[in-house]
Design an enzyme around this catalytic site. Structure first.
Site, PDB file in Angstrom:
ATOM      1  N   GLN A 265      -3.237  -9.157  25.052  1.00 48.30           N
ATOM      2  CA  GLN A 265      -3.049 -10.114  26.145  1.00 48.30           C
ATOM      3  C   GLN A 265      -1.665 -10.014  26.782  1.00 48.30           C
ATOM      4  O   GLN A 265      -1.325 -10.817  27.646  1.00 48.30           O
ATOM      5  CB  GLN A 265      -3.333 -11.541  25.676  1.00 48.30           C
ATOM      6  CG  GLN A 265      -2.333 -12.139  24.706  1.00 48.30           C
ATOM      7  CD  GLN A 265      -2.807 -13.478  24.156  1.00 48.30           C
ATOM      8  OE1 GLN A 265      -3.675 -13.559  23.305  1.00 48.30           O
ATOM      9  NE2 GLN A 265      -2.236 -14.561  24.672  1.00 48.30           N
TER      10      GLN A 265
ATOM     11  N   VAL B 111       3.037 -31.359  25.081  1.00 51.42           N
ATOM     12  CA  VAL B 111       4.144 -32.028  24.389  1.00 51.42           C
ATOM     13  C   VAL B 111       5.441 -31.565  25.049  1.00 51.42           C
ATOM     14  O   VAL B 111       5.659 -30.364  25.237  1.00 51.42           O
ATOM     15  CB  VAL B 111       4.140 -31.702  22.882  1.00 51.42           C
ATOM     16  CG1 VAL B 111       5.299 -32.391  22.171  1.00 51.42           C
ATOM     17  CG2 VAL B 111       2.811 -32.137  22.261  1.00 51.42           C
TER      18      VAL B 111
ATOM     19  N   GLN C  78      -5.925 -21.153  30.778  1.00 52.58           N
ATOM     20  CA  GLN C  78      -6.502 -20.562  29.560  1.00 52.58           C
ATOM     21  C   GLN C  78      -7.632 -21.448  29.039  1.00 52.58           C
ATOM     22  O   GLN C  78      -8.704 -20.951  28.649  1.00 52.58           O
ATOM     23  CB  GLN C  78      -5.416 -20.400  28.500  1.00 52.58           C
ATOM     24  CG  GLN C  78      -5.952 -20.000  27.133  1.00 52.58           C
ATOM     25  CD  GLN C  78      -4.858 -19.637  26.154  1.00 52.58           C
ATOM     26  OE1 GLN C  78      -4.368 -18.507  26.172  1.00 52.58           O
ATOM     27  NE2 GLN C  78      -4.464 -20.560  25.294  1.00 52.58           N
TER      28      GLN C  78
ATOM     29  N   MET D 213      -0.239 -18.021  18.330  1.00 59.60           N
ATOM     30  CA  MET D 213       0.483 -16.750  18.173  1.00 59.60           C
ATOM     31  C   MET D 213       1.752 -16.969  17.354  1.00 59.60           C
ATOM     32  O   MET D 213       2.659 -16.128  17.367  1.00 59.60           O
ATOM     33  CB  MET D 213       0.807 -16.157  19.542  1.00 59.60           C
ATOM     34  CG  MET D 213      -0.460 -15.777  20.305  1.00 59.60           C
ATOM     35  SD  MET D 213      -0.219 -14.471  21.505  1.00 59.60           S
ATOM     36  CE  MET D 213       1.013 -15.181  22.553  1.00 59.60           C
ATOM     37  N   GLY D 214       1.815 -18.116  16.649  1.00 61.67           N
ATOM     38  CA  GLY D 214       2.958 -18.364  15.777  1.00 61.67           C
ATOM     39  C   GLY D 214       4.160 -18.893  16.516  1.00 61.67           C
ATOM     40  O   GLY D 214       4.064 -19.315  17.679  1.00 61.67           O
ATOM     41  N   ASN D 215       5.309 -18.893  15.817  1.00 58.71           N
ATOM     42  CA  ASN D 215       6.534 -19.515  16.312  1.00 58.71           C
ATOM     43  C   ASN D 215       6.216 -20.949  16.738  1.00 58.71           C
ATOM     44  O   ASN D 215       6.411 -21.349  17.885  1.00 58.71           O
ATOM     45  CB  ASN D 215       7.138 -18.709  17.473  1.00 58.71           C
ATOM     46  CG  ASN D 215       8.545 -19.199  17.771  1.00 58.71           C
ATOM     47  OD1 ASN D 215       8.829 -19.668  18.864  1.00 58.71           O
ATOM     48  ND2 ASN D 215       9.424 -19.127  16.805  1.00 58.71           N
TER      49      ASN D 215
ATOM     50  N   HIS E  80       2.052 -27.247  18.913  1.00 62.86           N
ATOM     51  CA  HIS E  80       1.020 -26.691  18.028  1.00 62.86           C
ATOM     52  C   HIS E  80       0.619 -27.711  16.959  1.00 62.86           C
ATOM     53  O   HIS E  80      -0.559 -27.871  16.654  1.00 62.86           O
ATOM     54  CB  HIS E  80       1.530 -25.424  17.327  1.00 62.86           C
ATOM     55  CG  HIS E  80       1.854 -24.297  18.265  1.00 62.86           C
ATOM     56  ND1 HIS E  80       3.146 -23.908  18.527  1.00 62.86           N
ATOM     57  CD2 HIS E  80       1.056 -23.476  18.982  1.00 62.86           C
ATOM     58  CE1 HIS E  80       3.138 -22.887  19.374  1.00 62.86           C
ATOM     59  NE2 HIS E  80       1.887 -22.601  19.662  1.00 62.86           N
TER      60      HIS E  80
HETATM   61  O1  PAF Z   1      -2.399 -19.798  23.526  1.00 58.49           O
HETATM   62  C1  PAF Z   1      -2.158 -18.894  22.691  1.00 58.49           C
HETATM   63  O2  PAF Z   1      -1.260 -19.022  21.846  1.00 58.49           O
HETATM   64  C2  PAF Z   1      -2.949 -17.610  22.733  1.00 58.49           C
HETATM   65  O3  PAF Z   1      -3.274 -17.255  24.036  1.00 58.49           O
HETATM   66  C3  PAF Z   1      -4.216 -17.654  21.860  1.00 58.49           C
HETATM   67  C4  PAF Z   1      -5.202 -18.686  22.353  1.00 58.49           C
HETATM   68  C5  PAF Z   1      -3.832 -17.963  20.416  1.00 58.49           C
HETATM   69  C6  PAF Z   1      -4.913 -16.280  21.885  1.00 58.49           C
HETATM   70  O4  PAF Z   1      -4.088 -15.270  21.419  1.00 58.49           O
END
Ligand code: PAF
Length: 288
Positions: free
Chosen positions: A62, A179, A156, A31-33, A38
């Site tokens: 979500q 991390v 998740q 979702m960026g940032n 990541h």
């Molecule tokens: O973990 C996340 O950043 C989000 O839940 C995902 C898996 C990108 C779905 O929007």
């Protein structure tokens, strides 16, 4: 430079080119940032594929009505630079209209019973429906061979694993390690919401998780471990959603805590709020 793709036909052309060249495709949905957590997923995907594509999409479905969708941090320039430096080949940037062509209200919804209903599912009703709904679309769009998700969102991962098996997605899930900052706080885009004082207090979460692990290994019963952890967090100023010890399938334990003393893998999980910021973290261990 990273190839940035903003419409589905262009994405399909890109993927087709890679497929025709016989390349294995790795995918990191986000979702960026973006932060080091990541980028470690990009490296993990890279180690299992020939080309890595990441997506940045702040998925409205979500977030609950009182959650942080509008204030969720959006940092596209920094994300692009970071992804390129991490070795990502392409960035998929869908629009809300592209992701939900009939609108969010009319979107086909994926709902997973069971693992999605406990813990986060209790405190964020509908959250995993939104996650599955968007991740299923992303898998259909990108058609990756492998997809990397972080273990910080332990539940998740369990939910997506179930969806991948249940809906027969032909891909392998990769599980990236959590991390942490030097003081133990798990990296998260939401950490930047914390005031300086909250940031200092936030380290209590990881300390409490280690305490839960150590107490469980020392033979303390699950219910006592959970109660003590909840108390420690509340005393530090947290509003606690849960502090739980579970088997990795996250099944609710039976009433008999003795049955839960059987050896095997465990995970301690915490979700708690500091002011307006909700933090989650977990620690895995083996009960011998
Ligand atoms: O973990 C996340 O950043 C989000 O839940 C995902 C898996 C990108 C779905 O929007």
């Amino acid at each position: 430079m990273i190839d940035t793709i903003t419409d589905l036909p262009a994405l399909r052309r890109h993927i087709l080119e890679w497929r025709r060249a016989g390349l294995r495709i790795g995918f990191v949905p986000t979702m960026g940032n973006l932060h080091e957590g990541h980028y470690s997923l990009v490296e993990l995907a890279r180690a299992h594929s020939d080309r890595v594509i990441s997506s940045v999409f702040v998925n409205p479905t979500q977030f609950g009505p009182s959650e942080d969708f509008t204030r969720y941090p959006r940092t596209p320039e920094a994300d692009m630079t970071g992804l390129a430096a991490a070795g990502c080949d392409a960035l998929w940037l869908p629009t809300v209209e592209g992701m939900y062509p009939f609108g969010v209200e009319l979107a086909s919804n994926i709902r997973l019973p069971g693992v999605a209903d406990v813990l986060e599912g209790v405190h964020r009703p509908g959250h995993f429906d939104g996650v599955c709904t968007v991740v299923a679309r992303l898998f259909n769009q990108v058609q990756p061979d492998v997809a990397a998700f972080g273990k910080k969102d332990f539940q998740q991962l369990a939910v997506i694993q179930q969806m991948v098996i249940d809906l027969a997605y032909p891909l392998e899930l990769l599980r990236g390690e959590i991390v942490r900052e030097a003081d133990g706080l798990a990296m998260s885009s939401r950490n930047q919401y914390l005031s300086a004082q909250e940031r200092a207090t936030a380290t209590v979460i990881h300390r409490t998780l280690r305490g839960m692990r150590d107490a469980t290994l020392a033979g303390t019963s699950r219910l006592v471990v959970e109660a003590q952890a909840g108390l420690a967090l509340a005393e530090a100023g947290f509003d606690v959603d849960y502090a739980a010890v579970r088997t990795p399938d996250l099944a609710e334990p039976s009433a008999s805590s003795e049955a839960y003393a059987a050896p095997g893998p465990r995970v301690a999980l915490i979700a708690a709020r500091l002011g307006r910021t909700r933090l989650i973290d977990n620690i895995e261990f083996d009960l011998r």
